[in-house]
Design a protein around this motif. Structure first.
Motif, PDB file in Angstrom:
ATOM      1  N   VAL A   1      -9.591  15.318   1.371  1.00  0.00           N
ATOM      2  CA  VAL A   1      -9.695  13.855   1.427  1.00  0.00           C
ATOM      3  C   VAL A   1     -10.768  13.363   0.450  1.00  0.00           C
ATOM      4  N   VAL A   2     -12.006  13.781   0.664  1.00  0.00           N
ATOM      5  CA  VAL A   2     -13.093  13.311  -0.206  1.00  0.00           C
ATOM      6  C   VAL A   2     -12.877  13.789  -1.638  1.00  0.00           C
ATOM      7  N   GLY A   3     -12.464  15.050  -1.800  1.00  0.00           N
ATOM      8  CA  GLY A   3     -12.231  15.570  -3.147  1.00  0.00           C
ATOM      9  C   GLY A   3     -11.149  14.817  -3.879  1.00  0.00           C
ATOM     10  N   THR A   4     -10.060  14.515  -3.204  1.00  0.00           N
ATOM     11  CA  THR A   4      -8.987  13.751  -3.845  1.00  0.00           C
ATOM     12  C   THR A   4      -9.457  12.352  -4.201  1.00  0.00           C
ATOM     13  N   PHE A   5     -10.239  11.727  -3.327  1.00  0.00           N
ATOM     14  CA  PHE A   5     -10.792  10.409  -3.628  1.00  0.00           C
ATOM     15  C   PHE A   5     -11.666  10.456  -4.879  1.00  0.00           C
ATOM     16  N   MET A   6     -12.574  11.418  -4.949  1.00  0.00           N
ATOM     17  CA  MET A   6     -13.463  11.525  -6.107  1.00  0.00           C
ATOM     18  C   MET A   6     -12.674  11.753  -7.383  1.00  0.00           C
ATOM     19  N   LEU A   7     -11.669  12.607  -7.301  1.00  0.00           N
ATOM     20  CA  LEU A   7     -10.841  12.877  -8.472  1.00  0.00           C
ATOM     21  C   LEU A   7     -10.059  11.640  -8.892  1.00  0.00           C
ATOM     22  N   LEU A   8      -9.488  10.931  -7.937  1.00  0.00           N
ATOM     23  CA  LEU A   8      -8.751   9.707  -8.258  1.00  0.00           C
ATOM     24  C   LEU A   8      -9.635   8.679  -8.947  1.00  0.00           C
ATOM     25  N   GLU A   9     -10.856   8.549  -8.479  1.00  0.00           N
ATOM     26  CA  GLU A   9     -11.767   7.581  -9.100  1.00  0.00           C
ATOM     27  C   GLU A   9     -12.138   7.994 -10.521  1.00  0.00           C
ATOM     28  N   ALA A  10     -12.378   9.285 -10.718  1.00  0.00           N
ATOM     29  CA  ALA A  10     -12.675   9.764 -12.065  1.00  0.00           C
ATOM     30  C   ALA A  10     -11.479   9.536 -12.990  1.00  0.00           C
ATOM     31  N   VAL A  11     -10.279   9.842 -12.475  1.00  0.00           N
ATOM     32  CA  VAL A  11      -9.063   9.641 -13.258  1.00  0.00           C
ATOM     33  C   VAL A  11      -8.858   8.162 -13.560  1.00  0.00           C
ATOM     34  N   ARG A  12      -9.057   7.318 -12.564  1.00  0.00           N
ATOM     35  CA  ARG A  12      -8.838   5.874 -12.772  1.00  0.00           C
ATOM     36  C   ARG A  12      -9.734   5.323 -13.868  1.00  0.00           C
TER      37      ARG A  12
ATOM     38  N   PHE B   1       0.208   8.589 -19.563  1.00  0.00           N
ATOM     39  CA  PHE B   1      -0.590   9.429 -18.674  1.00  0.00           C
ATOM     40  C   PHE B   1       0.103   9.606 -17.320  1.00  0.00           C
ATOM     41  N   ARG B   2      -0.124  10.776 -16.687  1.00  0.00           N
ATOM     42  CA  ARG B   2       0.429  11.048 -15.368  1.00  0.00           C
ATOM     43  C   ARG B   2      -0.602  11.761 -14.492  1.00  0.00           C
ATOM     44  N   PHE B   3      -0.593  11.413 -13.202  1.00  0.00           N
ATOM     45  CA  PHE B   3      -1.387  12.122 -12.188  1.00  0.00           C
ATOM     46  C   PHE B   3      -0.401  12.635 -11.151  1.00  0.00           C
ATOM     47  N   LEU B   4      -0.231  13.957 -11.081  1.00  0.00           N
ATOM     48  CA  LEU B   4       0.721  14.547 -10.140  1.00  0.00           C
ATOM     49  C   LEU B   4      -0.058  15.217  -9.010  1.00  0.00           C
ATOM     50  N   HIS B   5       0.194  14.748  -7.816  1.00  0.00           N
ATOM     51  CA  HIS B   5      -0.483  15.223  -6.605  1.00  0.00           C
ATOM     52  C   HIS B   5       0.444  16.163  -5.851  1.00  0.00           C
TER      53      HIS B   5
ATOM     54  N   CYS C   1     -15.210  17.435  -5.767  1.00  0.00           N
ATOM     55  CA  CYS C   1     -16.034  16.460  -5.047  1.00  0.00           C
ATOM     56  C   CYS C   1     -17.220  15.980  -5.877  1.00  0.00           C
ATOM     57  N   ASP C   2     -17.506  16.645  -6.986  1.00  0.00           N
ATOM     58  CA  ASP C   2     -18.625  16.278  -7.864  1.00  0.00           C
ATOM     59  C   ASP C   2     -18.132  15.266  -8.890  1.00  0.00           C
ATOM     60  N   ARG C   3     -18.326  13.997  -8.589  1.00  0.00           N
ATOM     61  CA  ARG C   3     -17.794  12.930  -9.448  1.00  0.00           C
ATOM     62  C   ARG C   3     -18.356  12.995 -10.867  1.00  0.00           C
ATOM     63  N   ASP C   4     -19.655  13.245 -11.005  1.00  0.00           N
ATOM     64  CA  ASP C   4     -20.253  13.305 -12.343  1.00  0.00           C
ATOM     65  C   ASP C   4     -19.607  14.403 -13.174  1.00  0.00           C
ATOM     66  N   ALA C   5     -19.383  15.561 -12.545  1.00  0.00           N
ATOM     67  CA  ALA C   5     -18.754  16.677 -13.261  1.00  0.00           C
ATOM     68  C   ALA C   5     -17.339  16.310 -13.692  1.00  0.00           C
ATOM     69  N   MET C   6     -16.594  15.634 -12.815  1.00  0.00           N
ATOM     70  CA  MET C   6     -15.234  15.245 -13.167  1.00  0.00           C
ATOM     71  C   MET C   6     -15.236  14.243 -14.323  1.00  0.00           C
ATOM     72  N   ASP C   7     -16.157  13.277 -14.284  1.00  0.00           N
ATOM     73  CA  ASP C   7     -16.249  12.307 -15.382  1.00  0.00           C
ATOM     74  C   ASP C   7     -16.510  13.004 -16.714  1.00  0.00           C
ATOM     75  N   LEU C   8     -17.400  13.986 -16.701  1.00  0.00           N
ATOM     76  CA  LEU C   8     -17.723  14.708 -17.929  1.00  0.00           C
ATOM     77  C   LEU C   8     -16.525  15.502 -18.446  1.00  0.00           C
ATOM     78  N   LEU C   9     -15.758  16.080 -17.526  1.00  0.00           N
ATOM     79  CA  LEU C   9     -14.579  16.837 -17.939  1.00  0.00           C
ATOM     80  C   LEU C   9     -13.552  15.939 -18.635  1.00  0.00           C
ATOM     81  N   PHE C  10     -13.306  14.777 -18.069  1.00  0.00           N
ATOM     82  CA  PHE C  10     -12.329  13.873 -18.679  1.00  0.00           C
ATOM     83  C   PHE C  10     -12.823  13.364 -20.027  1.00  0.00           C
ATOM     84  N   GLU C  11     -14.115  13.100 -20.112  1.00  0.00           N
ATOM     85  CA  GLU C  11     -14.685  12.642 -21.385  1.00  0.00           C
ATOM     86  C   GLU C  11     -14.572  13.726 -22.456  1.00  0.00           C
ATOM     87  N   LYS C  12     -14.800  14.975 -22.057  1.00  0.00           N
ATOM     88  CA  LYS C  12     -14.805  16.074 -23.023  1.00  0.00           C
ATOM     89  C   LYS C  12     -13.401  16.477 -23.460  1.00  0.00           C
TER      90      LYS C  12
END
Length: 353
Positions: free
Chosen positions: A100-111, A125-129, A59-70
């Motif tokens: 719900v919210v967590g999946t949304f945040m993750l999808l946005e970070a992934v997108r 690339f693949r996103f498997l849910h 649910c922490d969008r900033d953290a997810m963005d940093l993970l994908f960047e790193k």
């Protein structure tokens, strides 16, 4: 490398362990470590450079963005979810937030990460849910099993939250072109399952001499799949699945809850007999829970025919393996039952970022 969410939970941890045994590719394992996340399950991976554990909340969008960047993963396998029906009835808010919210945040970070990839990496690339058969609701006794085209009819806060997350994943594929895959799996069982679920709950209760509580008449039917088979199915879908499609994963094993418990009692009577009497004597009926779905059954023929997957375990062979595992790992069971496993959360040497 790939990024796995919820990789300290039951199915996620089994997937991570199986992946590193089967595939020469690093896993970034992201888990919030709620009550069901257990670093003890991942103890065998300590010191393995191919396993990078990060304690974060999806649910922490900033953290997810940093993970994908790193880490720049080539794929995401999304297990992270609240998954226990009884808990969802008592406290649905956590299920809406995570699922719900967590999946949304993750999808946005992934997108946003995916859109900036070079063309060749973007197409690969693949996103498997990872979802559940419970989104389809309940079946009557003689209805055909659920296929991928069954309409959604969730009946619990848990299944409703998972249905919502499925719809978000579908929308992100159709609206933004995100390369998604979705799997719907039937009931899992096997090593490392948290003992609030039916099979480990009955096992641990039986061995402790406690009653084995069965809801209602015990004739609620589920399709059971061994967790190792589920993991191999996910690998097949990730490697060969058609973008935007969903795939049912099942064990072709419909068993009533009361028959699951009886099978466990028979195995325990043979493998760990009591000094007197039988484990069958501990079976007890309790009032049914609200909205208890009567039957789930999965038709996994699409996965079998299109991707060549089929389960290796029957219910009988998988259940015997499971019972042996729990009997052979009393320390893991004791740590989970006592809450001792939660102390691992603060052991910094076991968490790398």
């Amino acid at each position: 490398m790939i990024l796995v969410t919820g990789g300290a939970g039951f199915i996620g941890a089994n997937f991570v362990i199986d992946w590193l045994n089967a595939v020469d590719e690093t896993v970034v394992n992201v888990d919030k470590l709620t009550y069901a996340g257990n670093l003890g399950t991942l103890r065998s991976l300590r010191g393995d450079p191919s396993h990078i554990f990060v304690r974060e909340d999806i649910c922490d969008r900033d953290a997810m963005d940093l993970l994908f960047e790193k880490y720049q993963p080539r794929a995401v396998v999304h297990f992270a979810a609240e998954s226990h029906v009884d808990r969802s009835i008592r406290g649905p808010a956590d299920f809406v937030r995570t699922n719900v919210v967590g999946t949304f945040m993750l999808l946005e970070a992934v997108r946003h990460y995916w859109q900036d990839l070079p063309a060749s990496e973007r197409s690969a690339f693949r996103f498997l849910h990872v979802s559940t058969d419970e989104v389809f609701g309940s079946l009557s006794p003689f209805a055909p099993p659920f296929t991928e085209t069954n309409p959604y009819a969730p009946n619990s806060p848990y299944s409703a939250s998972k249905a919502s997350s499925d719809h978000l994943v579908r929308a992100w594929h159709h609206t933004y072109g995100l390369p998604t895959l979705t799997t719907h799996c039937s009931n899992n069982y096997g090593p490392y399952q948290f003992p609030e679920k039916l099979i480990p709950l009955m096992l641990t209760s039986a061995l402790a001499g406690r009653p084995l509580p069965i809801y209602g008449d015990g004739k609620n039917v589920r399709d059971w799949v061994y967790v190792g088979d589920h993991c191999s199915a996910i690998r097949a879908v990730l490697a060969k699945g058609k973008l935007g499609e969903s795939y049912n994963i099942g064990g072709f094993n419909e068993v009533a809850n009361i028959d699951v418990v009886r099978a466990l009692c028979r195995l325990l009577d043979a493998l760990r007999p009591k000094t007197s009497g039988s484990y069958f004597e501990q079976i007890a009926s309790v009032p049914d829970r609200p909205g208890h779905d009567r039957r789930y059954a999965i038709d996994a023929h699409k996965l079998k025919h299109e991707l060549g997957w089929k389960p290796e375990e029957t219910f009988e062979t998988g259940l015997e393996k499971t019972v042996h595992w729990y009997l052979d790992h009393p320390d893991w069971v004791s740590d989970v039952s006592s809450g001792e496993y939660l102390s691992l959360v603060d052991a910094d040497e076991r968490i790398s970022a």
